[in-house]
Write a protein that holds these residues in place. Structure first.
Motif, mmCIF file in Angstrom:
data_model
loop_
_atom_site.group_PDB
_atom_site.id
_atom_site.type_symbol
_atom_site.label_atom_id
_atom_site.label_comp_id
_atom_site.label_asym_id
_atom_site.label_seq_id
_atom_site.Cartn_x
_atom_site.Cartn_y
_atom_site.Cartn_z
ATOM 1 N N LEU A 130 0.829 -1.205 0.000
ATOM 2 C CA LEU A 130 0.000 0.000 0.000
ATOM 3 C C LEU A 130 0.866 1.258 0.000
ATOM 4 C CD1 LEU A 130 -2.631 -1.174 2.624
ATOM 5 C CD2 LEU A 130 -3.170 -0.560 0.257
ATOM 6 N N ARG A 131 1.882 1.263 0.824
ATOM 7 C CA ARG A 131 2.748 2.452 0.907
ATOM 8 C C ARG A 131 3.526 2.670 -0.389
ATOM 9 N NH1 ARG A 131 4.490 1.198 7.163
ATOM 10 N NH2 ARG A 131 2.912 2.535 8.150
ATOM 11 N N ASN A 132 3.969 1.585 -0.988
ATOM 12 C CA ASN A 132 4.681 1.713 -2.264
ATOM 13 C C ASN A 132 3.776 2.276 -3.350
ATOM 14 O OD1 ASN A 132 6.978 0.650 -1.091
ATOM 15 N ND2 ASN A 132 6.658 -1.420 -1.870
ATOM 16 N N LYS A 133 2.536 1.823 -3.376
ATOM 17 C CA LYS A 133 1.591 2.272 -4.402
ATOM 18 C C LYS A 133 1.144 3.709 -4.176
ATOM 19 C CE LYS A 133 0.893 -1.497 -6.951
ATOM 20 N NZ LYS A 133 1.008 -1.528 -8.433
ATOM 21 N N ALA A 134 1.234 4.186 -2.934
ATOM 22 C CA ALA A 134 0.751 5.536 -2.610
ATOM 23 C C ALA A 134 1.783 6.618 -2.871
ATOM 24 C CB ALA A 134 0.317 5.590 -1.150
ATOM 25 N N ARG A 135 3.026 6.269 -3.188
ATOM 26 C CA ARG A 135 4.054 7.287 -3.429
ATOM 27 C C ARG A 135 3.597 8.268 -4.503
ATOM 28 N NH1 ARG A 135 9.292 3.210 -3.686
ATOM 29 N NH2 ARG A 135 9.522 2.913 -1.426
ATOM 30 N N PRO A 136 3.843 9.550 -4.311
ATOM 31 C CA PRO A 136 4.628 10.208 -3.247
ATOM 32 C C PRO A 136 3.785 10.638 -2.044
ATOM 33 C CG PRO A 136 4.099 11.795 -4.922
ATOM 34 C CD PRO A 136 3.472 10.513 -5.372
ATOM 35 N N ASN A 137 2.595 10.033 -1.876
ATOM 36 C CA ASN A 137 1.688 10.430 -0.797
ATOM 37 C C ASN A 137 1.626 9.385 0.323
ATOM 38 O OD1 ASN A 137 0.589 12.879 -2.168
ATOM 39 N ND2 ASN A 137 -0.078 11.354 -3.665
ATOM 40 N N ARG A 138 2.659 8.598 0.453
ATOM 41 C CA ARG A 138 2.635 7.517 1.434
ATOM 42 C C ARG A 138 2.540 8.020 2.861
ATOM 43 N NH1 ARG A 138 7.757 3.948 0.962
ATOM 44 N NH2 ARG A 138 7.071 3.281 3.027
ATOM 45 N N ASP A 139 2.907 9.291 3.107
ATOM 46 C CA ASP A 139 2.811 9.837 4.450
ATOM 47 C C ASP A 139 1.362 10.037 4.879
ATOM 48 O OD1 ASP A 139 2.764 11.834 2.421
ATOM 49 O OD2 ASP A 139 2.915 13.367 3.981
ATOM 50 N N ARG A 140 0.426 9.945 3.914
ATOM 51 C CA ARG A 140 -1.004 10.060 4.271
ATOM 52 C C ARG A 140 -1.683 8.701 4.382
ATOM 53 N NH1 ARG A 140 -3.715 13.070 0.361
ATOM 54 N NH2 ARG A 140 -1.891 13.509 -0.940
ATOM 55 N N ILE A 141 -0.880 7.646 4.467
ATOM 56 C CA ILE A 141 -1.365 6.339 4.908
ATOM 57 C C ILE A 141 -1.014 6.206 6.386
ATOM 58 C CG2 ILE A 141 -0.992 3.849 4.778
ATOM 59 C CD1 ILE A 141 -0.675 4.074 1.818
ATOM 60 N N ILE A 142 -2.020 5.940 7.210
ATOM 61 C CA ILE A 142 -1.822 5.797 8.650
ATOM 62 C C ILE A 142 -2.221 4.381 9.051
ATOM 63 C CG2 ILE A 142 -2.515 6.605 10.941
ATOM 64 C CD1 ILE A 142 -3.074 9.337 9.720
ATOM 65 N N TYR A 143 -1.291 3.673 9.670
ATOM 66 C CA TYR A 143 -1.560 2.313 10.131
ATOM 67 C C TYR A 143 -1.632 2.308 11.653
ATOM 68 C CZ TYR A 143 -0.929 -2.611 11.233
ATOM 69 O OH TYR A 143 -1.085 -3.880 11.749
ATOM 70 N N LEU A 144 -2.741 1.801 12.197
ATOM 71 C CA LEU A 144 -2.997 1.871 13.633
ATOM 72 C C LEU A 144 -2.734 0.565 14.369
ATOM 73 C CD1 LEU A 144 -6.383 3.838 13.506
ATOM 74 C CD2 LEU A 144 -4.071 4.771 13.763
ATOM 75 N N GLY A 145 -2.391 -0.493 13.647
ATOM 76 C CA GLY A 145 -2.197 -1.788 14.293
ATOM 77 C C GLY A 145 -3.524 -2.510 14.481
ATOM 78 N N ASN A 146 -3.509 -3.522 15.309
ATOM 79 C CA ASN A 146 -4.710 -4.313 15.592
ATOM 80 C C ASN A 146 -5.351 -3.772 16.864
ATOM 81 O OD1 ASN A 146 -6.574 -6.359 15.185
ATOM 82 N ND2 ASN A 146 -5.404 -7.872 16.336
ATOM 83 N N LEU A 147 -6.435 -3.025 16.724
ATOM 84 C CA LEU A 147 -7.012 -2.276 17.832
ATOM 85 C C LEU A 147 -8.034 -3.082 18.618
ATOM 86 C CD1 LEU A 147 -7.694 1.192 16.146
ATOM 87 C CD2 LEU A 147 -5.661 0.458 17.409
ATOM 88 N N SER A 148 -8.102 -2.819 19.916
ATOM 89 C CA SER A 148 -9.191 -3.343 20.732
ATOM 90 C C SER A 148 -10.490 -2.675 20.295
ATOM 91 C CB SER A 148 -8.939 -3.059 22.207
ATOM 92 O OG SER A 148 -8.994 -1.661 22.455
ATOM 93 N N HIS A 149 -11.600 -3.305 20.654
ATOM 94 C CA HIS A 149 -12.907 -2.791 20.248
ATOM 95 C C HIS A 149 -13.128 -1.371 20.766
ATOM 96 C CE1 HIS A 149 -16.533 -3.862 18.216
ATOM 97 N NE2 HIS A 149 -17.314 -3.568 19.228
ATOM 98 N N GLU A 150 -12.704 -1.126 21.995
ATOM 99 C CA GLU A 150 -12.922 0.186 22.607
ATOM 100 C C GLU A 150 -12.166 1.290 21.866
ATOM 101 O OE1 GLU A 150 -11.985 -2.520 24.158
ATOM 102 O OE2 GLU A 150 -13.734 -3.039 25.376
#
Length: 396
Positions: A257-277
């Motif tokens: 995803l980040r490779n495909k988003a260049r040069p806008n990869r800084d606007r991809i935000i990954y939050l990890g695996n989140l708890s429901h809350e």
């Protein structure tokens, strides 16, 4: 009734419950607290232990397997080895207490060695032939699907949450598949939400959101195909992801995803695996959810977003269209088609507020019919029918 839910996987070292494990926990919790029935879980694991997961009894069973990860033949051999271990434990449990019904997950052939001594139902929570072809080789798909069909044939009844899985499985095993949709549990009130992740990373941003396993069958490569063009056209837009990344051709899907988003990869935000809350505030403040599955089985992610009044971009012929009516309760794109997903995303981003509010309201209304007080009685009714039929057959 005393009910055992049998699965090939449950909780993994404190990770938030998602997908099939979350369904099992919620179903058991509901049966134990809201009905006169009792339910517990038997799960394949790396050790034997009896433990409690927030009010639900879990019997973890140490299973054995032969090495050779990825080799197609091992999927079949290990399915049998795993089920041998599970069936030994089930037999022991049945000697210690009365078990009226067993529900198997149908996950990679769970239940393939079911003895037939106890009435059993299989919920086909995934059917590899329909849902996971993008995740496995052709030989792997053939073997896994065969194990699943052999297990299904041993059951007194088979159910599926989605029409698309039910239709294919029904053709393959030549018997009726009952469609009982996955219940939706509203189990976290807004005053219990944890806004820390949203406040720290997303507050004030406009973003589209994807959450769930970041695998090919969930359409993550379809997003990758259009994400660069989308972010280039909308300079203030972010694309946020939460869940567990997968791999495609040995490359982490988040990296793709980040490779495909260049040069806008800084606007991809990954939050990890989140708890429901922590997940719910991120859903609530998103502009829209993007869930472009190739095939699916009525995913929790779609239900969750629609219930909370969010616009969802799903896909035709994937089971998401079982929940979403196009332009009525959400929007649908062609599965695996990045150009069409981009078209629909642009349509949503350019829609006026009144249009989005109308669609969101219909999305919420759609999910209300899946509340457990409406869905669980259908499951219990099927259990009772199976038990009565089994009793008549044995008496005859």
């Amino acid at each position: 009734m005393n009910i055992l839910f049998v699965t090939g996987a449950f909780e993994s070292h404190g990770e938030p419950l998602t997908g099939m494990p979350r369904y099992l926990y919620k179903m058991c919790r509901y049966l134990n607290t809201q009905t006169e029935h009792h339910a517990s879980i038997v799960a394949a694991d790396v050790e034997n232990r009896l433990w409690d997961y927030d009010g639900v009894e879990i019997c973890s069973v140490k299973t054995v397997s032969i090495p050779g990860k990825g080799a197609w033949i091992h999927y079949g051999v290990n399915a049998v080895l795993r089920d041998y271990c599970l069936q030994r434990r089930i037999s022991k449990i049945c000697k210690e207490k009365t078990v009226d019904m067993i529900q198997y997950t149908g996950w990679f052939g769970v239940g393939i060695l079911h003895s037939g001594k106890i009435p059993a139902v299989m919920r086909m929570s995934s059917y590899c032939k329909v849902q996971l072809t993008a995740n496995h080789t052709k030989h792997q798909v053939n073997v896994i699907s065969l194990m699943e069909r052999l297990a299904a044939r041993r059951m007194n009844a088979v159910i599926s949450p989605s029409n698309i899985v039910a239709d294919q499985l029904q053709k393959d095993i030549q018997r009726k598949i009952h469609v009982i949709e996955t219940p939706f549990w509203e189990d976290c009130e807004p005053d219990q939400w944890d806004t820390s992740i949203y406040d720290k990373q997303l507050k004030g941003k406009q973003y589209l959101f994807y959450f769930g396993r970041m695998s090919t069958n969930k359409g993550i490569l379809t997003i990758a195909d259009m994400i660069g063009r989308l972010l280039s056209s909308h300079k203030e837009l972010y694309f946020v992801f939460a869940g567990i990344p997968a791999f495609f051709n040995g490359v982490n899907t988040l990296q793709i995803l980040r490779n495909k988003a260049r040069p806008n990869r800084d606007r991809i935000i990954y939050l990890g695996n989140l708890s429901h809350e922590k997940l719910l505030p991120v859903i609530k403040h998103s502009y829209a959810l993007v869930l472009p599955s190739l095939t699916d089985n009525l995913p929790n992610s779609c239900q969750e977003a629609m219930y909370h009044g969010k616009v969802v971009i799903g896909t035709w012929n994937s089971s998401l269209d079982q929940l979403i009516s196009d332009d009525v309760s959400g929007y649908l794109s062609l599965p695996g088609n990045g150009d069409d997903l981009l078209r629909v995303a642009e349509k949503v981003l350019h829609a006026d507020d009144a249009e989005l509010e109308r669609v969101a309201a219909m999305a919420h209304k759609t999910i209300l019919r899946l509340r457990p007080q409406y869905v669980v009685p259908k499951m219990l009714q099927l259990y009772e029918q199976v038990i009565r039929m089994e009793y008549r057959n044995r008496k005859a």
